[in-house]
Design a protein around this motif. Structure first.
Motif, PDB file in Angstrom:
ATOM      1  N   VAL A  59       0.854  -1.199   0.000  1.00 43.18           N
ATOM      2  CA  VAL A  59       0.000   0.000   0.000  1.00 43.18           C
ATOM      3  C   VAL A  59       0.885   1.244   0.000  1.00 43.18           C
ATOM      4  O   VAL A  59       1.755   1.389   0.846  1.00 43.18           O
ATOM      5  N   GLU A  60       0.674   2.106  -0.982  1.00 40.10           N
ATOM      6  CA  GLU A  60       1.490   3.317  -1.105  1.00 40.10           C
ATOM      7  C   GLU A  60       1.069   4.358  -0.066  1.00 40.10           C
ATOM      8  O   GLU A  60      -0.122   4.425   0.296  1.00 40.10           O
ATOM      9  N   ASN A  61       2.006   5.212   0.337  1.00 41.60           N
ATOM     10  CA  ASN A  61       1.721   6.282   1.329  1.00 41.60           C
ATOM     11  C   ASN A  61       1.148   5.666   2.606  1.00 41.60           C
ATOM     12  O   ASN A  61       1.407   4.510   2.906  1.00 41.60           O
ATOM     13  N   GLN A  62       0.387   6.468   3.312  1.00 42.32           N
ATOM     14  CA  GLN A  62      -0.404   5.977   4.451  1.00 42.32           C
ATOM     15  C   GLN A  62       0.413   5.216   5.503  1.00 42.32           C
ATOM     16  O   GLN A  62      -0.108   4.302   6.139  1.00 42.32           O
ATOM     17  N   ASP A  63       1.713   5.589   5.690  1.00 49.70           N
ATOM     18  CA  ASP A  63       2.540   4.845   6.643  1.00 49.70           C
ATOM     19  C   ASP A  63       2.012   4.954   8.072  1.00 49.70           C
ATOM     20  O   ASP A  63       1.982   3.972   8.808  1.00 49.70           O
ATOM     21  N   GLU A  64       1.603   6.175   8.441  1.00 45.14           N
ATOM     22  CA  GLU A  64       1.102   6.342   9.824  1.00 45.14           C
ATOM     23  C   GLU A  64      -0.148   5.509  10.048  1.00 45.14           C
ATOM     24  O   GLU A  64      -0.320   4.884  11.100  1.00 45.14           O
ATOM     25  N   VAL A  65      -1.007   5.494   9.041  1.00 42.46           N
ATOM     26  CA  VAL A  65      -2.253   4.713   9.173  1.00 42.46           C
ATOM     27  C   VAL A  65      -1.932   3.238   9.331  1.00 42.46           C
ATOM     28  O   VAL A  65      -2.511   2.542  10.178  1.00 42.46           O
ATOM     29  N   LYS A  66      -0.961   2.770   8.539  1.00 35.62           N
ATOM     30  CA  LYS A  66      -0.584   1.357   8.620  1.00 35.62           C
ATOM     31  C   LYS A  66      -0.108   1.022  10.042  1.00 35.62           C
ATOM     32  O   LYS A  66      -0.496   0.004  10.616  1.00 35.62           O
ATOM     33  N   LEU A  77      -2.982   0.924  12.452  1.00 32.98           N
ATOM     34  CA  LEU A  77      -3.794  -0.279  12.261  1.00 32.98           C
ATOM     35  C   LEU A  77      -3.097  -1.514  12.841  1.00 32.98           C
ATOM     36  O   LEU A  77      -3.734  -2.363  13.483  1.00 32.98           O
ATOM     37  N   LYS A  78      -1.789  -1.578  12.629  1.00 36.37           N
ATOM     38  CA  LYS A  78      -1.045  -2.740  13.135  1.00 36.37           C
ATOM     39  C   LYS A  78      -1.126  -2.787  14.666  1.00 36.37           C
ATOM     40  O   LYS A  78      -1.402  -3.834  15.253  1.00 36.37           O
ATOM     41  N   LYS A  79      -0.892  -1.612  15.295  1.00 37.43           N
ATOM     42  CA  LYS A  79      -0.930  -1.571  16.767  1.00 37.43           C
ATOM     43  C   LYS A  79      -2.308  -1.996  17.256  1.00 37.43           C
ATOM     44  O   LYS A  79      -2.439  -2.755  18.219  1.00 37.43           O
ATOM     45  N   TRP A 109      -5.747  -6.401  19.816  1.00 38.38           N
ATOM     46  CA  TRP A 109      -6.817  -7.418  19.800  1.00 38.38           C
ATOM     47  C   TRP A 109      -6.224  -8.802  19.999  1.00 38.38           C
ATOM     48  O   TRP A 109      -6.731  -9.601  20.778  1.00 38.38           O
ATOM     49  N   LEU A 110      -5.128  -9.052  19.252  1.00 41.31           N
ATOM     50  CA  LEU A 110      -4.534 -10.392  19.313  1.00 41.31           C
ATOM     51  C   LEU A 110      -3.956 -10.660  20.702  1.00 41.31           C
ATOM     52  O   LEU A 110      -3.897 -11.802  21.152  1.00 41.31           O
ATOM     53  N   ASN A 111      -3.553  -9.559  21.395  1.00 44.40           N
ATOM     54  CA  ASN A 111      -3.038  -9.723  22.765  1.00 44.40           C
ATOM     55  C   ASN A 111      -4.153  -9.826  23.799  1.00 44.40           C
ATOM     56  O   ASN A 111      -3.914  -9.912  24.993  1.00 44.40           O
ATOM     57  N   GLY A 112      -5.367  -9.727  23.325  1.00 45.84           N
ATOM     58  CA  GLY A 112      -6.515  -9.869  24.236  1.00 45.84           C
ATOM     59  C   GLY A 112      -6.895  -8.587  24.963  1.00 45.84           C
ATOM     60  O   GLY A 112      -7.761  -8.606  25.831  1.00 45.84           O
ATOM     61  N   GLU A 113      -6.244  -7.446  24.628  1.00 44.72           N
ATOM     62  CA  GLU A 113      -6.621  -6.189  25.280  1.00 44.72           C
ATOM     63  C   GLU A 113      -6.837  -5.092  24.241  1.00 44.72           C
ATOM     64  O   GLU A 113      -5.978  -4.205  24.049  1.00 44.72           O
ATOM     65  N   PRO A 114      -7.941  -5.186  23.522  1.00 43.65           N
ATOM     66  CA  PRO A 114      -8.147  -4.224  22.427  1.00 43.65           C
ATOM     67  C   PRO A 114      -8.192  -2.787  22.917  1.00 43.65           C
ATOM     68  O   PRO A 114      -8.845  -2.488  23.922  1.00 43.65           O
ATOM     69  N   THR A 115      -7.477  -1.900  22.192  1.00 40.97           N
ATOM     70  CA  THR A 115      -7.493  -0.483  22.569  1.00 40.97           C
ATOM     71  C   THR A 115      -8.808   0.169  22.134  1.00 40.97           C
ATOM     72  O   THR A 115      -9.211   1.193  22.670  1.00 40.97           O
ATOM     73  N   ALA A 116      -9.428  -0.396  21.105  1.00 32.31           N
ATOM     74  CA  ALA A 116     -10.754   0.083  20.670  1.00 32.31           C
ATOM     75  C   ALA A 116     -11.437  -1.072  19.964  1.00 32.31           C
ATOM     76  O   ALA A 116     -10.772  -1.895  19.328  1.00 32.31           O
ATOM     77  N   LYS A 117     -12.758  -1.118  20.096  1.00 36.39           N
ATOM     78  CA  LYS A 117     -13.448  -2.245  19.452  1.00 36.39           C
ATOM     79  C   LYS A 117     -13.504  -2.057  17.940  1.00 36.39           C
ATOM     80  O   LYS A 117     -13.466  -3.000  17.178  1.00 36.39           O
ATOM     81  N   ALA A 118     -13.633  -0.778  17.534  1.00 41.27           N
ATOM     82  CA  ALA A 118     -13.762  -0.512  16.099  1.00 41.27           C
ATOM     83  C   ALA A 118     -12.934   0.697  15.709  1.00 41.27           C
ATOM     84  O   ALA A 118     -12.737   1.602  16.510  1.00 41.27           O
ATOM     85  N   VAL A 119     -12.448   0.674  14.458  1.00 40.51           N
ATOM     86  CA  VAL A 119     -11.815   1.884  13.925  1.00 40.51           C
ATOM     87  C   VAL A 119     -12.629   2.368  12.731  1.00 40.51           C
ATOM     88  O   VAL A 119     -13.261   1.571  12.043  1.00 40.51           O
ATOM     89  N   LEU A 168      -4.676  -5.679   5.746  1.00 34.83           N
ATOM     90  CA  LEU A 168      -4.464  -5.962   7.174  1.00 34.83           C
ATOM     91  C   LEU A 168      -4.907  -7.394   7.501  1.00 34.83           C
ATOM     92  O   LEU A 168      -4.181  -8.155   8.151  1.00 34.83           O
ATOM     93  N   ALA A 169      -6.086  -7.739   7.004  1.00 27.90           N
ATOM     94  CA  ALA A 169      -6.608  -9.082   7.270  1.00 27.90           C
ATOM     95  C   ALA A 169      -5.661 -10.126   6.686  1.00 27.90           C
ATOM     96  O   ALA A 169      -5.332 -11.122   7.339  1.00 27.90           O
ATOM     97  N   ARG A 170      -5.204  -9.878   5.458  1.00 27.15           N
ATOM     98  CA  ARG A 170      -4.330 -10.867   4.814  1.00 27.15           C
ATOM     99  C   ARG A 170      -3.007 -10.995   5.567  1.00 27.15           C
ATOM    100  O   ARG A 170      -2.541 -12.096   5.835  1.00 27.15           O
ATOM    101  N   ASP A 171      -2.390  -9.866   5.954  1.00 21.79           N
ATOM    102  CA  ASP A 171      -1.102  -9.911   6.661  1.00 21.79           C
ATOM    103  C   ASP A 171      -1.201 -10.673   7.969  1.00 21.79           C
ATOM    104  O   ASP A 171      -0.274 -11.353   8.369  1.00 21.79           O
ATOM    105  N   TYR A 172      -2.341 -10.517   8.651  1.00 19.01           N
ATOM    106  CA  TYR A 172      -2.470 -11.173   9.961  1.00 19.01           C
ATOM    107  C   TYR A 172      -3.237 -12.490   9.868  1.00 19.01           C
ATOM    108  O   TYR A 172      -3.678 -13.033  10.862  1.00 19.01           O
ATOM    109  N   LYS A 173      -3.420 -12.950   8.619  1.00 14.14           N
ATOM    110  CA  LYS A 173      -4.100 -14.234   8.360  1.00 14.14           C
ATOM    111  C   LYS A 173      -5.473 -14.298   9.042  1.00 14.14           C
ATOM    112  O   LYS A 173      -5.830 -15.285   9.692  1.00 14.14           O
TER     113      LYS A 173
END
Ligand SMILES: Nc1ncnc2c1ncn2[C@@H]1O[C@H](COP(=O)(O)OP(=O)(O)OP(=O)(O)O)[C@@H](O)[C@H]1O
Length: 437
Positions: free
Chosen positions: A17-24, A27-29, A34-44, A61-66
């Motif tokens: 994905v071009e640009n959008q580094d901060e967004v990436k 999103l990763k964080k 969520w994967l750590n079991g302590e979501p910072t927000a339920k939805a973005v 995002l879905a593909r990278d995290y399977k």
């Protein structure tokens, strides 16, 4: 139909994905929380202009995290039941959803505010509240007041327009893969026109490559010019009325980018200006009215009937004039007029908007649909308003336009003197003079 390039070259991973580094990063964080079991927000909520990668990022995002992506277009009213259904199922971790982790994607939520009364916003809020899975929402413009509750329930992430260099990199990559000649200035011109919209850039590139074989500055300018022309109703009208051959008239309407119904209004307004003989005018309206019938049928039965609409609206109107058969005929130059119907709509727009917002405000307070407000609530409210205007205005935060509309309803809800007389007759029938005591 050949695969559209913007789908063919859609990034498969966040890295692509071009640009959008901060967004990436954000999103990763978020997904890792969520994967750590302590979501910072339920939805973005990913918001920003069209074609900058909102949907693409969710998919990557879905593909990278399977994770599996459960995707729904929120503005499609047919999905309301699905949203409610997903809200139910998403509240039960694992089970019905299968073992694999999921991301729920609700695309284009800003499309729903026009039908907010159909319960879409409460359904999405319920989904966010109950979900045991990460939810991503997308929107171009999330600032409508009716989306306030949604905004409060999510983490907002803004996407900016794509810059010139990333877009050029993207287009060059596609040119190489498709093995087409692309001149640098031509790509620059496409990018300038695009206002940072990658989808527009790729579509334009594909259109030129398929239409002309190579992407040169001349080809780009020609396509842009043609598009402008096809968007101009004055041009379409002139091409039809001045057509000498059947195909010219037909091409003029099929290539026109003006909405068909709108185009009909333009013809409706201008037929009597172009044609002078009554018979010609009559025949042209006959063709136009039949075109309108076929357009309605095309919507109900099938779009293949659209070709009759083109035949009738193009050649049908063009050759309604018997004058054209006369040797040496030359079309008259006419200054075409803007359809009065549209002008009238524009004049009353403010009023119509005020009715809409008034119904919406009352609907939000009473949790009812706009239709119910109009039929059931408004007559009562109007009568209450006559006695407690200030309270109603403060409670609903009415604008001047909305107050005016409410006043109109107030007048309408007052019984006329005849109605009063009729009512009193009904409830207090005249005593018969022959009544015996
Ligand atoms: N940042 C990007 N990097 C690479 N390609 C992109 C990027 N953004 C968009 N694209 C291309 O543009 C296409 C459309 O992007 P996408 O559907 O993600 O846009 P969007 O922001 O969701 O737009 P909309 O608001 O209209 O739905 C993608 O299929 C992809 O080919």
């Amino acid at each position: 139909m050949p695969l559209q390039w913007f789908l063919k070259y859609r990034p498969k991973s966040l890295q692509e994905v071009e640009n959008q580094d901060e967004v990436k990063e954000e999103l990763k964080k978020w997904i890792e929380s969520w994967l750590n079991g302590e979501p910072t927000a339920k939805a973005v909520l990913l918001y920003g202009p069209p074609g900058v990668g909102k949907t693409t990022l969710a998919e990557a995002l879905a593909r990278d995290y399977k994770l599996e992506l459960l995707e729904m277009n929120a503005s499609d009213s047919r999905n309301l039941r699905d949203i409610k259904d997903v809200a139910e199922r998403a509240s039960i971790s694992g089970s019905l959803f299968g073992i694999k982790g999921k991301i729920i994607l609700l695309d284009e939520i800003d499309g729903i505010y026009s039908r907010a009364d159909a319960g879409a916003i409460p359904a999405i809020l319920e989904l966010i509240e109950k979900t045991k899975y990460p939810v991503i929402l997308t929107a171009n413009d999330p600032w409508d007041p009716s989306l306030r509750s949604l905004r409060n329930a999510v983490k907002m992430i803004e996407l900016k327009r794509l810059g010139k260099y990333p877009l050029k990199r993207l287009l060059k990559r596609i040119c190489e893969k498709e093995k087409i000649v692309c001149i640098d200035e031509a790509l620059d011109h496409i990018i300038e026109q695009s206002e940072g919209d990658a989808r527009y850039c790729i579509n334009m590139l594909q259109g030129i490559a398929e239409g002309y074989g190579k992407v040169t500055l001349d080809n780009v300018k020609e396509l842009v010019r043609r598009k402008d022309r096809e968007l101009d109703p004055f041009e379409t009208l002139r091409d039809v009325f001045w057509a000498k051959y059947y195909w010219q008239a037909k091409n003029a309407v099929t290539n026109s980018q003006v909405d068909y119904e709108l185009l009909m209004r333009w013809f409706d307004e201008n037929i009597p200006l172009q044609y002078t003989s009554m018979e010609d005018v009559w025949r042209a309206y006959e063709a136009l009215s039949r075109a309108s019938v076929f357009l309605t049928r095309a919507k109900q039965v099938g779009w293949d009937l659209l070709s009759y609409v083109f035949d009738l609206m193009g050649p049908g109107i063009a050759f309604a004039s018997l004058e054209k058969k006369k040797p040496g005929y030359k079309a008259r130059w006419v200054k075409y007029q803007f359809p009065q119907y549209i002008q009238a709509l524009a004049r009353t727009k403010e009023k119509r908007d005020s009715i809409e917002t008034l119904l919406k405000k009352i609907g939000e307070k009473t949790h009812t649909s706009k239709r119910k407000v109009l039929n059931d609530t408004l007559p009562f409210l109007a009568s209450y308003y006559t006695r407690h205007a200030e309270a109603v205005e403060n409670y609903l935060q009415l604008t001047e336009g909305e107050k005016e509309i409410l006043n109109v309803f107030t007048q309408a809800s007052k019984p006329t003197s005849e109605e009063k007389a009729e009512k009193s007759k009904k409830y207090y029938p005249k005593r018969s003079s022959s009544r015996k005591t």
